[in-house]
Design a protein around this motif. Structure first.
Motif, PDB file in Angstrom:
ATOM      1  N   VAL A  85       0.816  -1.217   0.000  1.00 36.99           N
ATOM      2  CA  VAL A  85       0.000   0.000   0.000  1.00 36.99           C
ATOM      3  C   VAL A  85       0.851   1.270   0.000  1.00 36.99           C
ATOM      4  O   VAL A  85       0.627   2.174  -0.816  1.00 36.99           O
ATOM      5  N   PRO A  86       1.865   1.419   0.881  1.00 37.65           N
ATOM      6  CA  PRO A  86       2.672   2.651   0.833  1.00 37.65           C
ATOM      7  C   PRO A  86       3.439   2.829  -0.465  1.00 37.65           C
ATOM      8  O   PRO A  86       3.839   3.953  -0.791  1.00 37.65           O
ATOM      9  N   LEU A  87       3.658   1.762  -1.220  1.00 39.10           N
ATOM     10  CA  LEU A  87       4.379   1.858  -2.485  1.00 39.10           C
ATOM     11  C   LEU A  87       3.442   2.136  -3.650  1.00 39.10           C
ATOM     12  O   LEU A  87       3.748   2.962  -4.525  1.00 39.10           O
ATOM     13  N   VAL A  88       2.309   1.476  -3.666  1.00 39.16           N
ATOM     14  CA  VAL A  88       1.401   1.557  -4.816  1.00 39.16           C
ATOM     15  C   VAL A  88       0.561   2.834  -4.773  1.00 39.16           C
ATOM     16  O   VAL A  88       0.325   3.468  -5.808  1.00 39.16           O
ATOM     17  N   GLN A  89       0.119   3.231  -3.602  1.00 37.09           N
ATOM     18  CA  GLN A  89      -0.790   4.377  -3.499  1.00 37.09           C
ATOM     19  C   GLN A  89      -0.176   5.672  -4.049  1.00 37.09           C
ATOM     20  O   GLN A  89      -0.808   6.351  -4.867  1.00 37.09           O
ATOM     21  N   PRO A  90       1.041   6.056  -3.661  1.00 36.10           N
ATOM     22  CA  PRO A  90       1.621   7.275  -4.251  1.00 36.10           C
ATOM     23  C   PRO A  90       1.932   7.121  -5.734  1.00 36.10           C
ATOM     24  O   PRO A  90       1.879   8.114  -6.481  1.00 36.10           O
ATOM     25  N   ALA A  91       2.251   5.906  -6.171  1.00 34.72           N
ATOM     26  CA  ALA A  91       2.498   5.697  -7.600  1.00 34.72           C
ATOM     27  C   ALA A  91       1.224   5.941  -8.402  1.00 34.72           C
ATOM     28  O   ALA A  91       1.252   6.595  -9.462  1.00 34.72           O
ATOM     29  N   ILE A  92       0.093   5.443  -7.909  1.00 33.04           N
ATOM     30  CA  ILE A  92      -1.177   5.657  -8.602  1.00 33.04           C
ATOM     31  C   ILE A  92      -1.563   7.136  -8.584  1.00 33.04           C
ATOM     32  O   ILE A  92      -2.056   7.680  -9.585  1.00 33.04           O
ATOM     33  N   LEU A  93      -1.317   7.813  -7.469  1.00 33.39           N
ATOM     34  CA  LEU A  93      -1.650   9.237  -7.388  1.00 33.39           C
ATOM     35  C   LEU A  93      -0.788  10.044  -8.360  1.00 33.39           C
ATOM     36  O   LEU A  93      -1.281  10.981  -9.007  1.00 33.39           O
ATOM     37  N   THR A  94       0.492   9.709  -8.474  1.00 34.93           N
ATOM     38  CA  THR A  94       1.354  10.377  -9.458  1.00 34.93           C
ATOM     39  C   THR A  94       0.844  10.132 -10.871  1.00 34.93           C
ATOM     40  O   THR A  94       0.820  11.041 -11.717  1.00 34.93           O
ATOM     41  N   LEU A  95       0.413   8.901 -11.139  1.00 34.24           N
ATOM     42  CA  LEU A  95      -0.144   8.569 -12.447  1.00 34.24           C
ATOM     43  C   LEU A  95      -1.408   9.378 -12.724  1.00 34.24           C
ATOM     44  O   LEU A  95      -1.580   9.931 -13.826  1.00 34.24           O
ATOM     45  N   ILE A  96      -2.298   9.469 -11.738  1.00 41.39           N
ATOM     46  CA  ILE A  96      -3.550  10.202 -11.923  1.00 41.39           C
ATOM     47  C   ILE A  96      -3.290  11.673 -12.211  1.00 41.39           C
ATOM     48  O   ILE A  96      -3.883  12.271 -13.127  1.00 41.39           O
ATOM     49  N   LEU A  97      -2.396  12.297 -11.447  1.00 40.65           N
ATOM     50  CA  LEU A  97      -2.132  13.724 -11.619  1.00 40.65           C
ATOM     51  C   LEU A  97      -1.424  14.013 -12.937  1.00 40.65           C
ATOM     52  O   LEU A  97      -1.753  14.988 -13.630  1.00 40.65           O
ATOM     53  N   ALA A  98      -0.452  13.173 -13.299  1.00 41.00           N
ATOM     54  CA  ALA A  98       0.287  13.419 -14.539  1.00 41.00           C
ATOM     55  C   ALA A  98      -0.611  13.232 -15.765  1.00 41.00           C
ATOM     56  O   ALA A  98      -0.627  14.065 -16.671  1.00 41.00           O
ATOM     57  N   VAL A  99      -1.373  12.146 -15.793  1.00 40.31           N
ATOM     58  CA  VAL A  99      -2.287  11.909 -16.918  1.00 40.31           C
ATOM     59  C   VAL A  99      -3.402  12.952 -16.917  1.00 40.31           C
ATOM     60  O   VAL A  99      -3.825  13.429 -17.981  1.00 40.31           O
ATOM     61  N   GLY A 100      -3.878  13.329 -15.733  1.00 40.81           N
ATOM     62  CA  GLY A 100      -4.913  14.361 -15.653  1.00 40.81           C
ATOM     63  C   GLY A 100      -4.432  15.690 -16.191  1.00 40.81           C
ATOM     64  O   GLY A 100      -5.181  16.405 -16.877  1.00 40.81           O
ATOM     65  N   LEU A 101      -3.181  16.059 -15.910  1.00 44.02           N
ATOM     66  CA  LEU A 101      -2.623  17.300 -16.450  1.00 44.02           C
ATOM     67  C   LEU A 101      -2.540  17.232 -17.968  1.00 44.02           C
ATOM     68  O   LEU A 101      -2.855  18.205 -18.670  1.00 44.02           O
ATOM     69  N   TYR A 102      -2.127  16.094 -18.499  1.00 41.95           N
ATOM     70  CA  TYR A 102      -2.030  15.940 -19.955  1.00 41.95           C
ATOM     71  C   TYR A 102      -3.412  16.065 -20.608  1.00 41.95           C
ATOM     72  O   TYR A 102      -3.580  16.786 -21.602  1.00 41.95           O
ATOM     73  N   LEU A 103      -4.409  15.381 -20.040  1.00 41.97           N
ATOM     74  CA  LEU A 103      -5.755  15.440 -20.606  1.00 41.97           C
ATOM     75  C   LEU A 103      -6.372  16.828 -20.437  1.00 41.97           C
ATOM     76  O   LEU A 103      -7.050  17.333 -21.337  1.00 41.97           O
ATOM     77  N   GLY A 104      -6.127  17.452 -19.281  1.00 42.57           N
ATOM     78  CA  GLY A 104      -6.634  18.798 -19.072  1.00 42.57           C
ATOM     79  C   GLY A 104      -6.030  19.794 -20.049  1.00 42.57           C
ATOM     80  O   GLY A 104      -6.728  20.672 -20.574  1.00 42.57           O
ATOM     81  N   ALA A 105      -4.726  19.667 -20.301  1.00 34.34           N
ATOM     82  CA  ALA A 105      -4.077  20.542 -21.281  1.00 34.34           C
ATOM     83  C   ALA A 105      -4.623  20.293 -22.679  1.00 34.34           C
ATOM     84  O   ALA A 105      -4.814  21.232 -23.465  1.00 34.34           O
ATOM     85  N   TRP A 106      -4.902  19.025 -23.006  1.00 35.44           N
ATOM     86  CA  TRP A 106      -5.445  18.710 -24.321  1.00 35.44           C
ATOM     87  C   TRP A 106      -6.830  19.327 -24.514  1.00 35.44           C
ATOM     88  O   TRP A 106      -7.113  19.940 -25.558  1.00 35.44           O
ATOM     89  N   VAL A 107      -7.692  19.201 -23.505  1.00 38.74           N
ATOM     90  CA  VAL A 107      -9.037  19.779 -23.597  1.00 38.74           C
ATOM     91  C   VAL A 107      -8.962  21.298 -23.697  1.00 38.74           C
ATOM     92  O   VAL A 107      -9.660  21.934 -24.507  1.00 38.74           O
ATOM     93  N   THR A 108      -8.090  21.919 -22.898  1.00 46.21           N
ATOM     94  CA  THR A 108      -7.962  23.374 -22.914  1.00 46.21           C
ATOM     95  C   THR A 108      -7.395  23.853 -24.237  1.00 46.21           C
ATOM     96  O   THR A 108      -7.794  24.905 -24.759  1.00 46.21           O
ATOM     97  N   ARG A 109      -6.481  23.104 -24.816  1.00 51.20           N
ATOM     98  CA  ARG A 109      -5.909  23.481 -26.110  1.00 51.20           C
ATOM     99  C   ARG A 109      -6.943  23.365 -27.221  1.00 51.20           C
ATOM    100  O   ARG A 109      -7.019  24.224 -28.108  1.00 51.20           O
ATOM    101  N   VAL A 110      -7.764  22.320 -27.171  1.00 52.82           N
ATOM    102  CA  VAL A 110      -8.820  22.160 -28.182  1.00 52.82           C
ATOM    103  C   VAL A 110      -9.815  23.320 -28.116  1.00 52.82           C
ATOM    104  O   VAL A 110     -10.300  23.803 -29.159  1.00 52.82           O
TER     105      VAL A 110
END
Length: 319
Positions: A182-207
């Motif tokens: 849990v201490p290893l996987v949870q921050p990894a998933i949160l980093t994944l969520i934030l990084a992918v979310g930033l990419y998708l948010g930038a894509w929507v804003t650019r469109v």
């Protein structure tokens, strides 16, 4: 701040809260929606400014508290997703006038002075650092205790083991393994969520033509600064300790390990450019990650190697 921006920020915060509130009520079908909770805040911050992103983050936490009646639910959203999304969106919008090159050659005809935007490598480092800090802070706030959680996980495993094929000794071993991850996987998933979310948010804003930042060539520009390697090394060394120190070290390993994985995947995209079988290579790589999971370790090592190689090469030389 104009009323229209305030209204957009409030709407973005409400959308983020509605995506997340199902997780507060422990609805299994709402987990996928909760993963998209940072995206509206990214859109507000990137398209309408940092203040709009911060207001959206505060509104999201307030709406969750109002709907669920749980103050801890609002804290969970604000600390883990809303505030990091607002900060990452602010960093992505930072820019300064680009330094003019020291050369006597005439500038090209029609050239205009540009802007130097906050580099993607520092944004990724900030996301990993915020993910680690959020997991550590929430673990302290919510009282993460292995001894308390283990009986609950064992009960859940017993209920799923209706056929009785697994005995209590094996259930205890599986529960211990899950708790150690849990201490290893949870921050990894949160980093994944934030990084992918930033990419998708930038894509929507650019469109929608609201993003002032030009598109980054992530396969060639996504790296990590040398300090990320030092933090990752400290986490690896601390993982051999015991008690809370081990859990904090595992959190650092998980967050920055996922960040290095992103760098490794970026190198894959960069090195396969121009190849006729590029689509097949990318499909096989991501399919192996999705199905087997352990290939992530290969790309983590590739990201670490890229950081070490750039450290040895030194800063780029300016002509």
């Amino acid at each position: 701040m104009t009323f229209s921006k305030l209204l957009i920020a409030a709407a973005a915060g409400a959308a983020s809260a509605l995506l997340f509130v199902g997780l507060v009520f422990q609805s299994g079908s709402a987990v996928t929606l909760a993963l998209a909770a940072p995206i509206p805040i990214f859109i507000a911050s990137l398209g309408w400014g940092s203040v709009a992103g911060l207001i959206a983050a505060i509104v999201a936490a307030g709406v969750v508290v109002a709907i669920s009646g749980l103050f801890s639910g609002g804290v969970l959203l604000f600390v883990s997703m809303s505030l990091p999304a607002a900060i990452a969106g602010h960093l992505a919008g930072l820019a300064k006038p680009a330094a003019e090159p020291e050369t006597t050659l005439p500038a090209p005809a029609g050239a205009q002075p540009g802007l130097e935007w906050y580099p993607p490598e520092r944004i990724l480092f900030a996301i990993a650092l915020m993910s680690a800090a959020a997991c550590i802070g929430l673990g302290w706030y919510l009282g993460y205790d292995v001894a308390t959680l283990k009986p609950e996980i064992m009960d859940a495993l017993r209920q799923s083991n209706s056929t009785g094929q697994i005995n209590d000794v094996e259930i205890d071993a599986v529960a211990s393994l899950l708790l150690s991850l849990v201490p290893l996987v949870q921050p990894a998933i949160l980093t994944l969520i934030l990084a992918v979310g930033l990419y998708l948010g930038a894509w929507v804003t650019r469109v929608s033509d609201r993003l002032p930042r030009p598109r980054d060539d992530l396969p060639t520009s996504l790296h990590l600064p040398p300090i990320a390697l030092a933090v990752f090394a400290v986490g690896l060394a601390g993982s051999f300790l015991s008690g809370p120190a081990e859990q904090v070290a595992l959190v650092l390993c998980g967050a920055f390990g996922m960040a290095f994985t992103f760098v490794g995947l970026a190198r894959l995209h960069a090195r396969t450019r121009g190849r006729s079988n590029r689509g097949l290579l990318l499909f096989v790589s991501y399919a192996a990650i999705t199905i087997l999971s352990f290939p992530l370790f290969v790309f983590t090592c590739l990201g670490v190697y890229d950081t070490v190689r750039r450290m040895r090469a030194g800063p780029p030389q300016t002509p």
